[in-house]
Design an enzyme around this catalytic site. Structure first.
Site, PDB file in Angstrom:
ATOM      1  N   GLU A 174      -1.669  -1.091  -4.135  1.00 25.80           N
ATOM      2  CA  GLU A 174      -0.668  -1.560  -3.744  1.00 25.80           C
ATOM      3  C   GLU A 174      -0.539  -3.092  -4.292  1.00 25.80           C
ATOM      4  O   GLU A 174       0.515  -3.784  -4.701  1.00 25.80           O
ATOM      5  CB  GLU A 174      -0.458  -1.659  -2.126  1.00 25.80           C
ATOM      6  CG  GLU A 174       0.853  -1.691  -1.585  1.00 25.80           C
ATOM      7  CD  GLU A 174       0.977  -1.468  -0.047  1.00 25.80           C
ATOM      8  OE1 GLU A 174      -0.036  -1.153   0.270  1.00 25.80           O
ATOM      9  OE2 GLU A 174       2.002  -1.783   0.393  1.00 25.80           O
ATOM     10  N   GLY A 203       5.408  -4.032   7.037  1.00 26.82           N
ATOM     11  CA  GLY A 203       5.409  -3.601   8.638  1.00 26.82           C
ATOM     12  C   GLY A 203       3.962  -3.383   8.686  1.00 26.82           C
ATOM     13  O   GLY A 203       3.589  -3.759   9.833  1.00 26.82           O
ATOM     14  N   ALA A 204       3.401  -2.923   7.876  1.00 25.82           N
ATOM     15  CA  ALA A 204       1.889  -2.249   8.480  1.00 25.82           C
ATOM     16  C   ALA A 204       0.695  -2.962   7.597  1.00 25.82           C
ATOM     17  O   ALA A 204      -0.569  -2.851   8.371  1.00 25.82           O
ATOM     18  CB  ALA A 204       1.775  -0.738   8.493  1.00 25.82           C
ATOM     19  N   SER A 205       0.855  -3.264   6.385  1.00 25.46           N
ATOM     20  CA  SER A 205      -0.172  -3.899   5.752  1.00 25.46           C
ATOM     21  C   SER A 205       0.520  -5.209   5.021  1.00 25.46           C
ATOM     22  O   SER A 205       1.550  -5.266   4.711  1.00 25.46           O
ATOM     23  CB  SER A 205      -0.874  -3.014   4.826  1.00 25.46           C
ATOM     24  OG  SER A 205      -0.266  -2.780   3.941  1.00 25.46           O
ATOM     25  N   THR A 206      -0.867  -6.101   4.749  1.00 25.07           N
ATOM     26  CA  THR A 206      -0.425  -6.989   3.878  1.00 25.07           C
ATOM     27  C   THR A 206      -1.330  -7.279   2.423  1.00 25.07           C
ATOM     28  O   THR A 206      -2.717  -6.953   2.874  1.00 25.07           O
ATOM     29  CB  THR A 206      -0.429  -8.516   4.680  1.00 25.07           C
ATOM     30  OG1 THR A 206      -0.177  -9.629   3.910  1.00 25.07           O
ATOM     31  CG2 THR A 206      -1.805  -8.834   5.378  1.00 25.07           C
ATOM     32  N   GLN A 207      -1.055  -7.662   1.575  1.00 25.05           N
ATOM     33  CA  GLN A 207      -1.717  -7.920   0.260  1.00 25.05           C
ATOM     34  C   GLN A 207      -1.782  -9.184  -0.284  1.00 25.05           C
ATOM     35  O   GLN A 207      -0.882  -9.847  -0.297  1.00 25.05           O
ATOM     36  CB  GLN A 207      -1.415  -6.687  -0.942  1.00 25.05           C
ATOM     37  CG  GLN A 207      -1.561  -5.548  -0.564  1.00 25.05           C
ATOM     38  CD  GLN A 207      -0.647  -4.710   0.405  1.00 25.05           C
ATOM     39  OE1 GLN A 207      -1.037  -4.322   1.652  1.00 25.05           O
ATOM     40  NE2 GLN A 207       0.615  -4.909   0.329  1.00 25.05           N
TER      41      GLN A 207
HETATM   42  O1  LIG Z   1       4.560  -2.303   2.974  1.00 25.11           O
HETATM   43  P1  LIG Z   1       4.370  -1.497   4.430  1.00 25.11           P
HETATM   44  O2  LIG Z   1       3.378  -2.169   5.160  1.00 25.11           O
HETATM   45  O3  LIG Z   1       4.412  -0.176   4.247  1.00 25.11           O
HETATM   46  O4  LIG Z   1       5.887  -1.603   4.912  1.00 25.11           O
HETATM   47  P2  LIG Z   1       7.360  -1.625   4.476  1.00 25.11           P
HETATM   48  O5  LIG Z   1       7.278  -1.589   2.999  1.00 25.11           O
HETATM   49  O6  LIG Z   1       8.187  -0.635   5.119  1.00 25.11           O
HETATM   50  O7  LIG Z   1       7.911  -2.945   4.610  1.00 25.11           O
HETATM   51  P3  LIG Z   1       9.025  -3.889   4.183  1.00 25.11           P
HETATM   52  O8  LIG Z   1       8.479  -4.967   3.060  1.00 25.11           O
HETATM   53  O9  LIG Z   1      10.327  -3.470   3.824  1.00 25.11           O
HETATM   54  O10 LIG Z   1       9.166  -4.902   5.557  1.00 25.11           O
HETATM   55  C1  LIG Z   1       8.429  -5.697   6.088  1.00 25.11           C
HETATM   56  C2  LIG Z   1       8.928  -5.926   7.465  1.00 25.11           C
HETATM   57  O11 LIG Z   1       9.961  -6.754   7.369  1.00 25.11           O
HETATM   58  C3  LIG Z   1      10.950  -6.194   8.090  1.00 25.11           C
HETATM   59  N1  LIG Z   1      12.248  -6.373   7.762  1.00 25.11           N
HETATM   60  C4  LIG Z   1      13.035  -6.017   6.696  1.00 25.11           C
HETATM   61  N2  LIG Z   1      14.071  -6.646   6.723  1.00 25.11           N
HETATM   62  C5  LIG Z   1      14.129  -7.686   7.332  1.00 25.11           C
HETATM   63  C6  LIG Z   1      15.246  -8.928   7.686  1.00 25.11           C
HETATM   64  O12 LIG Z   1      16.009  -8.987   7.064  1.00 25.11           O
HETATM   65  N3  LIG Z   1      14.571  -9.498   8.548  1.00 25.11           N
HETATM   66  C7  LIG Z   1      13.459  -9.484   9.294  1.00 25.11           C
HETATM   67  N4  LIG Z   1      12.674  -8.373   8.911  1.00 25.11           N
HETATM   68  C8  LIG Z   1      13.018  -7.726   8.069  1.00 25.11           C
HETATM   69  C9  LIG Z   1      10.596  -4.471   8.079  1.00 25.11           C
HETATM   70  O13 LIG Z   1      11.110  -4.000   9.424  1.00 25.11           O
HETATM   71  C10 LIG Z   1       9.110  -4.593   8.147  1.00 25.11           C
HETATM   72  O14 LIG Z   1       8.656  -4.870   9.620  1.00 25.11           O
HETATM   73 CA   LIG Z   2       5.885  -2.432   1.501  1.00 28.41          CA
END
Ligand SMILES: O=P(O)(O)OP(=O)(O)OP(=O)(O)OC[C@H]1O[C@@H](n2cnc3c(O)ncnc32)[C@H](O)[C@@H]1O
Ligand SMILES: [Ca+2]
Length: 499
Positions: A174, A203-207
């Site tokens: 990732e 939402g669940a991890s950061t890189q």
């Molecule tokens: O990578 P993983 O950890 O699997 O998660 P994800 O792919 O679903 O994560 P995103 O980057 O899509 O979103 C990261 C976070 O930002 C939130 N998010 C998305 N759009 C947003 C916005 O306009 N304002 C604030 N938060 C937002 C979303 O609900 C997630 O908690």
């Molecule tokens: Ca993601």
């Protein structure tokens, strides 16, 4: 006598020969200009397509890429044509209803069928990559995670595209594919210029991924690529549970565990400095503790009364507790005993790094100003925040103070950015109209669209070649003309001499 001697004897062929030569030169120029114009006219492009589904923890997005068929190995050629956001939550939330995961993809896949020309359907590859949400589900319930993957596989196979697999990406993949995406789109890969580090907050991890100045002391964090004839030795790390949704759960659970109220009152009162003053909502204990990122705890009640205090410095204190920086077995660490060299060069910070900092208008301030503005924002009463942002989802709105403070703390205390290199972090969503994220890099890698060696390029570009040929031919024609004029003159002189 002399006057008599000047009587000219005209060669009857001079004039027609001159006219013929001039006409020939003009005709030559006209033909060459016509050919170069016709040759350089843009031909109708033939495009190829690829589909990648980003099955994230919070939601799934479908990305459609397109590229000119004959230039697929050139850098920067692949572009994002379309994105579709799948309705509802991420596929990992369908653990109790795996069939629902496959069904959720239908609308976006039908849209893909309409966007990609029908004659390209069967050759268009489709990949699904799942990230941290599915990693967590696999930890919690492996059978459920397999059922969800099987369900999305069945669903994707019903479309006329070339299905290439659905799998859970590792954290290293990732991070590395996010790095490839941003550097491919910035056209850094075949140039001697520096590369862009990649910061992704989900939402669940950061890189975090970048080329460090020092040795990489742990093998888990090292990844090597050879792209366009250059070797890249990358540092990458993915922190599972440190995406912003999971970090909020960890932070709330720590506050609950350390609070007396949590074991006595019903509902439990959670007084939270990371939420606005006046914010007061009831949540279930289950909604915070339903994750393998936190150990289960018994409380006096199943409900939490979540009360905002709006105190930025206390909020930052509470978030610091989420990062364990007390031990490090290497020369340097980020947190939780993970090796990390000093950050170096420019960074692109995307996904939630961008969503949050862009909403808060904090994408171009110094670190000190960012902190000041955030402190003011956090202390703003909840009622005023809601009034000022009528169109924004209430869940996002309530969490921006926490999320902004989390981002600041992760970058400064976690990854060790400082006020000096804060300006090197560029909060970005897109580069040249394509989203920054791991999906493009993943597809480029799986379709072998980034060659290990730089492709052979012709000596000069096509336009340059045509211009060169025209100028060179003109030069030869002018030489011929000059030669003709010279010989005509000398033959006249010779004739004069004879007379
Ligand atoms: O990578 P993983 O950890 O699997 O998660 P994800 O792919 O679903 O994560 P995103 O980057 O899509 O979103 C990261 C976070 O930002 C939130 N998010 C998305 N759009 C947003 C916005 O306009 N304002 C604030 N938060 C937002 C979303 O609900 C997630 O908690
Ligand atoms: Ca993601």
């Amino acid at each position: 006598m002399d006057e008599q001697g000047e009587v000219k004897v005209k060669n009857p062929w001079h004039r027609p020969a001159f006219i013929f030569l001039a006409a020939f030169i003009i005709l030559g120029i006209v033909i060459m200009v016509a050919i170069s114009v016709v040759q350089n006219k843009p031909l109708p492009q033939k495009y190829k397509y690829g589909i990648v589904l980003d099955a994230g923890s919070s939601h799934t997005s479908v990305f459609i890429y397109e590229w000119p068929a004959e230039k697929e190995n050139n850098t920067g050629m692949v572009q994002q044509k379309h994105t579709c956001n799948v309705k509802g939550k991420g596929i990992s939330s369908y653990d109790a209803d795996p069939d629902g995961a496959g069904k959720s993809l239908q609308d976006c896949m039908v849209e893909a069928k309409q966007i990609i020309p029908a004659h390209r359907h069967t050759e268009t590859p489709v990949y699904l990559g799942a990230t941290a949400g599915m990693r967590l589900l696999k930890m919690k319930d492996e059978a459920a995670s397999e059922k969800v993957l099987t369900s999305v596989e069945h669903s994707l196979k019903t479309y006329p595209f070339s299905y290439q697999g659905a799998r859970i990406l590792s954290g290293q993949e990732e991070g590395a594919f996010g790095w490839i995406t941003v550097n491919y789109l910035s056209e850094n890969l075949n140039k001697p210029t520096g590369t862009l580090g990649a910061l992704d907050l989900g939402g669940a991890s950061t890189q975090i991924t970048f080329i460090p100045q020092q040795d990489i002391e742990s093998n888990d964090n090292s990844i090597d690529f050879r792209l366009y004839g250059n070797d890249y030795h990358l540092y990458t790390h993915s922190f599972l549970c440190y995406g912003k949704d999971q970090a909020l759960k960890i932070s709330m659970s720590k506050k609950l565990v350390s609070s007396h109220a949590a074991y006595k009152t019903d509902p439990i009162e959670l007084r939270d400095p990371c939420f606005h003053p006046g914010y007061n909502t009831t949540k279930t204990v289950q909604s915070v503790f339903n994750t393998p990122c936190i150990k289960a705890v018994n409380f006096s009640s199943g409900y939490i009364s979540h009360v905002g205090l709006g105190n930025w410095s206390q909020c930052q204190q509470s978030i610091r507790k989420v990062f364990n920086t007390s031990r490090c077995a290497y020369s340097k660490c980020s947190f939780n005993e993970v090796f990390q060299p000093s950050v170096d060069g420019q960074f692109g910070a995307f996904s939630a790094f961008f969503f949050v900092m862009n909403f808060l208008n904090l994408t171009s301030d110094s670190l000190a100003t960012t902190k000041q503005k955030l402190a003011t924002y956090c202390s703003t009463p909840w009622g005023k925040i809601v009034k000022n942002h009528p169109g924004t989802k209430e869940k996002y709105l309530s969490e921006y103070c926490f999320s902004g403070t989390y981002i600041l703390t992760l970058l400064e205390d976690g990854y060790n950015f400082t006020s000096e290199n804060w300006k090197d972090i560029h909060f970005i969503k897109k580069i040249r109209d394509s989203d920054a994220g791991w999906t493009l890099g993943y597809m480029l890698n799986l379709t072998n669209m980034i060659p290990a060696e730089a492709p052979d390029t012709p000596l000069m570009p096509y336009g340059g070649y045509v211009t060169f040929m025209i100028l060179f031919t003109l030069f030869i024609l002018v030489l011929l003309l000059l030669a003709y004029l010279y010989f005509r003159q000398s033959s006249r002189k010779a004739q004069k001499g004879i007379i």
